[in-house]
Design an enzyme around this catalytic site. Sequence first.
Site, short mmCIF file in Angstrom:
data_model
loop_
_atom_site.label_atom_id
_atom_site.label_comp_id
_atom_site.label_asym_id
_atom_site.label_seq_id
_atom_site.Cartn_x
_atom_site.Cartn_y
_atom_site.Cartn_z
CD GLU A 120 -2.82 0.95 2.49
OE1 GLU A 120 -2.76 -0.03 3.25
OE2 GLU A 120 -3.54 1.94 2.70
NE ARG A 146 3.28 -7.60 10.67
CZ ARG A 146 2.69 -6.89 9.70
NH1 ARG A 146 1.68 -7.39 9.03
NH2 ARG A 146 3.13 -5.69 9.40
CE LYS A 175 2.83 0.21 5.06
NZ LYS A 175 2.41 0.07 3.65
P1 ATP Z 1 0.25 -1.34 7.44
O1 ATP Z 1 1.34 -1.24 8.47
O2 ATP Z 1 -0.10 -0.04 6.81
O3 ATP Z 1 -0.90 -2.22 7.79
P2 ATP Z 1 1.58 -3.35 5.97
O4 ATP Z 1 2.79 -3.36 6.84
O5 ATP Z 1 0.67 -4.52 5.92
O6 ATP Z 1 0.78 -2.05 6.19
P3 ATP Z 1 1.58 -3.28 3.12
O7 ATP Z 1 2.08 -2.20 2.25
O8 ATP Z 1 0.15 -3.60 3.08
O9 ATP Z 1 2.09 -2.97 4.56
O10 ATP Z 1 2.43 -4.59 2.90
C1 ATP Z 1 2.73 -5.13 1.66
C2 ATP Z 1 3.05 -6.58 1.82
O11 ATP Z 1 4.14 -6.73 2.72
C3 ATP Z 1 1.89 -7.35 2.40
O12 ATP Z 1 1.70 -8.52 1.64
C4 ATP Z 1 2.29 -7.67 3.79
O13 ATP Z 1 1.80 -8.91 4.17
C5 ATP Z 1 3.82 -7.67 3.71
N1 ATP Z 1 4.39 -7.26 4.98
C6 ATP Z 1 4.17 -6.10 5.64
N2 ATP Z 1 4.81 -6.09 6.82
C7 ATP Z 1 5.47 -7.26 6.92
C8 ATP Z 1 6.32 -7.85 7.92
N3 ATP Z 1 6.62 -7.21 9.04
N4 ATP Z 1 6.82 -9.07 7.66
C9 ATP Z 1 6.54 -9.71 6.52
N5 ATP Z 1 5.75 -9.22 5.56
C10 ATP Z 1 5.22 -8.01 5.74
MG MG Z 2 -1.37 -3.92 4.84
#
Ligand code: ATP
Ligand code: MG
Length: 566
Positions: free
Chosen positions: A43, A270, A280
């Site tokens: 996103e 994660r 974020k």
């Molecule tokens: P927010 O913190 O805004 O909820 P997010 O961390 O989920 O957002 P996105 O931009 O939606 O961020 O993430 C893009 C992809 O990265 C998604 O498929 C998410 O599952 C993956 N992702 C995000 N954070 C992690 C993490 N800490 N470890 C592994 N994968 C991650």
């Molecule tokens: Mg997300």
Amino acid sequence: MSEENINGREEEKSPVSFIEQFIIDDLKEGKNGGRIHTRFPPEPNGYLHIGHAKAICLDFGMAKKYGGKCNLRFDDTNPVKEEVEYIDSIKEDIRWLGFDWEDREYYASDYFGKLYDFAVDLINRGLAYVDDQSAEVISQQKGTPVQAGIESPFRNRAIPESLDLFERMNRGEFEEGSRVLRAKIDMASPNMQMRDPIIYRIIKAAHHRTGETWKVYPMYDFAHGQSDYFEGITHSLCTLEFEVHRPLYDWLVDQLKKDEYRPRQIEFNRLNLTYTMMSKRKLLELVQEGKVTGWDDPRMPTLCGLRRRGYTPESIRKFVDLIGYTKVEAINDVSLLEHAVRDDLNVRAPRVFAVLNPLKVIITNYPEGKTENMTLINNPEDESMGSREIPFTRDVYIEQDDFMENPPHKFFRLAPGAEVRLKGAYIIKCTGFNKDENGVIREVFCTYDPATRSGENGSDKKVKGTLHWVPAGQAIDAEVRLYDRLFDHEDPAGQKDEDYRKFLNPDSLRILKGCKVEPSLANVKPLDKFQFQRLGYFCVDNDSTGEHLIFNRTVSLKDTWARINK
Ligand code: ATP
Ligand code: MG
């Protein structure tokens, strides 16, 4: 577990993750005509962090390994929080990590038309309705995991009425928050996600790509699964929190699909790191509140921060590989990441001399004005990196803490009467020192033994201590920034009732001015990486110039934290 030989690929020795095993099995069964197609769906509401690297390495890595493709898709369903700056940074960071989406750069907003038509189709089929209640009321009616929700009084409104209202919502006739579109699924489902989820809401903000076209925007949950479907994604890899959303994505795609194909969603844990946080939203707060200098502050867990700090893409990929993919949430020790970068820089970074807290040493029996070029090898791990010369002169700088007036037992550095080797040069013996009016040691006097020049015959005299040094007249001034952990709590964002800001480490940045580095560093460029011998790995900062050299410490040479905490 060893991997099958698929498509003529060599047998893999290392164990594969459960996700990779699923992919192998799917390929073996000939699902999707043997295709593998993944996507990375950020996103664009912030910069990528090391957690995203875990997802990127898997999405792009699996596609690459099994001859498939990986799309980059921006999940840009919320015009309020998204910015073009983020899109650009995300692309830069993925490329830097070493991955390529070729021409497959997509946006969920590309599908707004299709998604809108699908929503209208659902209304027509009695599978969606406009609800005039507020999001708060709807959420109160959702029930609990053990108690069914309450049906909305608008749930059974006539189809033409919902159609009319939805169109007018999109024309901008209603205020934000006054109405939503909900899928009509099951208010008693044990899965809360299936209790008539909101699929469209009114947002009256311009979108970075579609401008003023839309006044209604799909919820992430309504866009995500279908976008995967539209793009022909075979394996939709995401983090564990989406596991409970999977039945909803499947339900939606089932209403949409006309064939057997459906993306397979597989969830993994994660990446969480000690002494930092991955949200974020909170990282943005740190930037906006000036707690850090920006998204690329070298203390941030962002990819641009780690890059500026001196991390290499290889070290990050190595780390991600080390921690692996499982179904269990955990918090990874940041020292493992530091270990990965040390390992990588050990073979990559040339050794140089830098003195962070200079103390002048005057070698009284060395002729003033004389210079000898001492040859030093650049990296003992890699002969091909060659050698360089450092001029040796009567006056040199050593570290202040390499000299002690009254040393403890087993202090093998310089002290009155003691002998040490200046690395790559001579053995010197301390004959005296002087202090300023505050009792601070200003200069140390030594004599050298000409027969002890490094690498020459007769230089086999041994001493216990070897010090790094720079020639006083020719050393270059530099600023050195020493970073420590941004937080002094292992899990700063995970403490109930306590704000993460409380755990900001007040000593996370120490700036040293007046450091001295060897003359060979005169023409360094931002991101050049070095090992300052005995001190750690350092990287030239982005703001460094020929007039004002700035180095960031990437990581110390050893895991000092582990020793201190023992
Ligand atoms: P927010 O913190 O805004 O909820 P997010 O961390 O989920 O957002 P996105 O931009 O939606 O961020 O993430 C893009 C992809 O990265 C998604 O498929 C998410 O599952 C993956 N992702 C995000 N954070 C992690 C993490 N800490 N470890 C592994 N994968 C991650
Ligand atoms: Mg997300």
